[in-house]
Design an enzyme around this catalytic site. Structure first.
Site, PDB file in Angstrom:
ATOM      1  CG  ASN A   9      41.592  29.968  45.379  1.00 49.50           C
ATOM      2  OD1 ASN A   9      41.328  29.212  46.323  1.00 49.50           O
ATOM      3  ND2 ASN A   9      41.664  31.287  45.508  1.00 49.50           N
ATOM      4  CE  LYS A  11      38.366  32.768  45.065  1.00 50.49           C
ATOM      5  NZ  LYS A  11      37.924  34.110  44.706  1.00 50.49           N
ATOM      6  CG  HIS A  95      43.329  34.983  47.189  1.00 49.99           C
ATOM      7  ND1 HIS A  95      42.221  35.745  47.444  1.00 49.99           N
ATOM      8  CD2 HIS A  95      43.158  34.461  45.954  1.00 49.99           C
ATOM      9  CE1 HIS A  95      41.404  35.668  46.395  1.00 49.99           C
ATOM     10  NE2 HIS A  95      41.948  34.894  45.486  1.00 49.99           N
ATOM     11  CD  GLU A  97      38.513  35.750  47.871  1.00 54.74           C
ATOM     12  OE1 GLU A  97      38.748  34.592  48.222  1.00 54.74           O
ATOM     13  OE2 GLU A  97      37.940  36.029  46.783  1.00 54.74           O
ATOM     14  CD  GLU A 167      44.133  35.856  41.898  1.00 54.14           C
ATOM     15  OE1 GLU A 167      43.597  34.976  41.224  1.00 54.14           O
ATOM     16  OE2 GLU A 167      43.976  35.951  43.118  1.00 54.14           O
ATOM     17  N   GLY A 173      35.872  37.471  41.187  1.00 53.39           N
ATOM     18  CA  GLY A 173      34.512  37.094  41.534  1.00 53.39           C
ATOM     19  C   GLY A 173      33.463  38.093  41.072  1.00 53.39           C
ATOM     20  CB  SER A 213      36.174  37.343  36.073  1.00 53.18           C
ATOM     21  OG  SER A 213      35.544  37.851  37.249  1.00 53.18           O
TER      22      SER A 213
HETATM   23  P1  PGA Z   1      37.472  34.283  40.317  1.00 45.86           P
HETATM   24  O1  PGA Z   1      38.576  34.229  41.476  1.00 45.86           O
HETATM   25  O2  PGA Z   1      38.019  33.422  39.179  1.00 45.86           O
HETATM   26  O3  PGA Z   1      36.240  33.706  40.923  1.00 45.86           O
HETATM   27  O4  PGA Z   1      37.347  35.697  39.908  1.00 45.86           O
HETATM   28  C1  PGA Z   1      39.946  34.255  41.189  1.00 45.86           C
HETATM   29  C2  PGA Z   1      40.734  34.144  42.469  1.00 45.86           C
HETATM   30  O5  PGA Z   1      40.281  34.672  43.497  1.00 45.86           O
HETATM   31  O6  PGA Z   1      41.815  33.521  42.485  1.00 45.86           O
END
Ligand code: PGA
Length: 256
Positions: A9, A11, A95, A97, A167, A173, A213
């Protein structure tokens, strides 16, 4: 046996130019890998060009969001048939976010999901608890609600083909990966609910992947858990070498 599924992803990273450059390099690096479903999710603007650059490869393209109407006066929105025609085969829905910054709810996740399925896009539905919810011991209740409301109205066949990404919001992140035990507990719980609500075949075939992560050095440990079927990778997916390492290391023999 569920084939490992690893999606990147991106983003809001990569211009069209940078996305296509990644796609061209990445396809040649992973071209001989079999037995893993590999997906990249560029920003909307780059979906078409990346799908072109990955045509006839073993890498599929996902969009990062979808609106539920087909067309109309919805400024800024992109519909499932548009995404499909641009060359994507999958779409990320719900997601954290999008939930936190753009007002997504379990109900709007469900509308998006039904629209994606109607357009023949493979959904990757994200669920997961916040740190506050985990600390209040509400993780499994939150997952129950997100899965129940988010997947409302789907058939057992649709569940069998679905990808659910667990997640934990506190792991996204932050560099704080869930332990393999924490991930397995959540994944096994989700699968047991799928079994209860949609039947054994749906539960056995549905992919439940982990996100938060994921890095080359922790993917193998996560993948060894019986109910971890792959990963949704954010930060570590924007680099060809790092992401291809994750794809390669996702092929581990499972504990049963
Ligand atoms: P990250 O994000 O691997 O940077 O923690 C995962 C995600 O948001 O799908």
């Amino acid at each position: 046996m569920r084939t490992p599924f690893v999606a990147g992803n991106w983003k809001m990273y990569k211009t069209v130019h940078a996305a296509v450059a990644f796609a061209k390099e990445f396809r040649s690096v992973v071209k001989d890998i079999t037995g893993v479903e590999i997906v990249v999710a560029p920003p909307f603007l780059a979906v078409h060009a990346v799908a072109d650059a990955l045509r006839n490869s073993n890498v599929a393209v996902a969009a990062q969001d979808v609106y539920w109407e087909k067309e109309g006066t919805f400024t800024g929105a992109v519909s499932a048939p548009m995404i499909k025609e641009a060359g994507a085969e999958l779409v990320i829905i719900g997601h954290s976010e999008r939930r936190r910054l753009f007002g997504e709810t379990d109900q709007t996740v469900n509308r998006r999901l039904l629209a994606a399925l109607a357009a023949n896009l493979g959904p990757i539905v994200c669920v997961g608890e916040t740190l506050e919810e985990r600390e209040a011991n509400r993780t499994l209740d939150v997952l129950d609600r997100q899965v129940k409301v988010g997947l409302d109205g789907l058939t057992a066949e649709q569940i069998a083909d679905l990808v659910i990404a667990y997640e934990p919001v506190w792991a996204i992140g932050t560099g704080k990966v869930a332990t393999a035990v924490q991930a397995e507990e959540a994944h096994a719980h989700i699968r047991s609910r799928l079994r209860q609500w949609f039947g054994a075949n749906a539960a056995d075939h549905c992919h439940v992947v982990y996100g938060g992560s994921v890095k080359p050095d922790n993917i193998a440990e996560l993948m060894r858990e019986p109910d971890v079927d792959g990963a949704l990778v954010g930060g570590a997916s924007v680099d060809v070498r790092g992401f291809s390492d994750i794809v390669i290391r996702s092929q581990v023999s499972k504990r049963s």
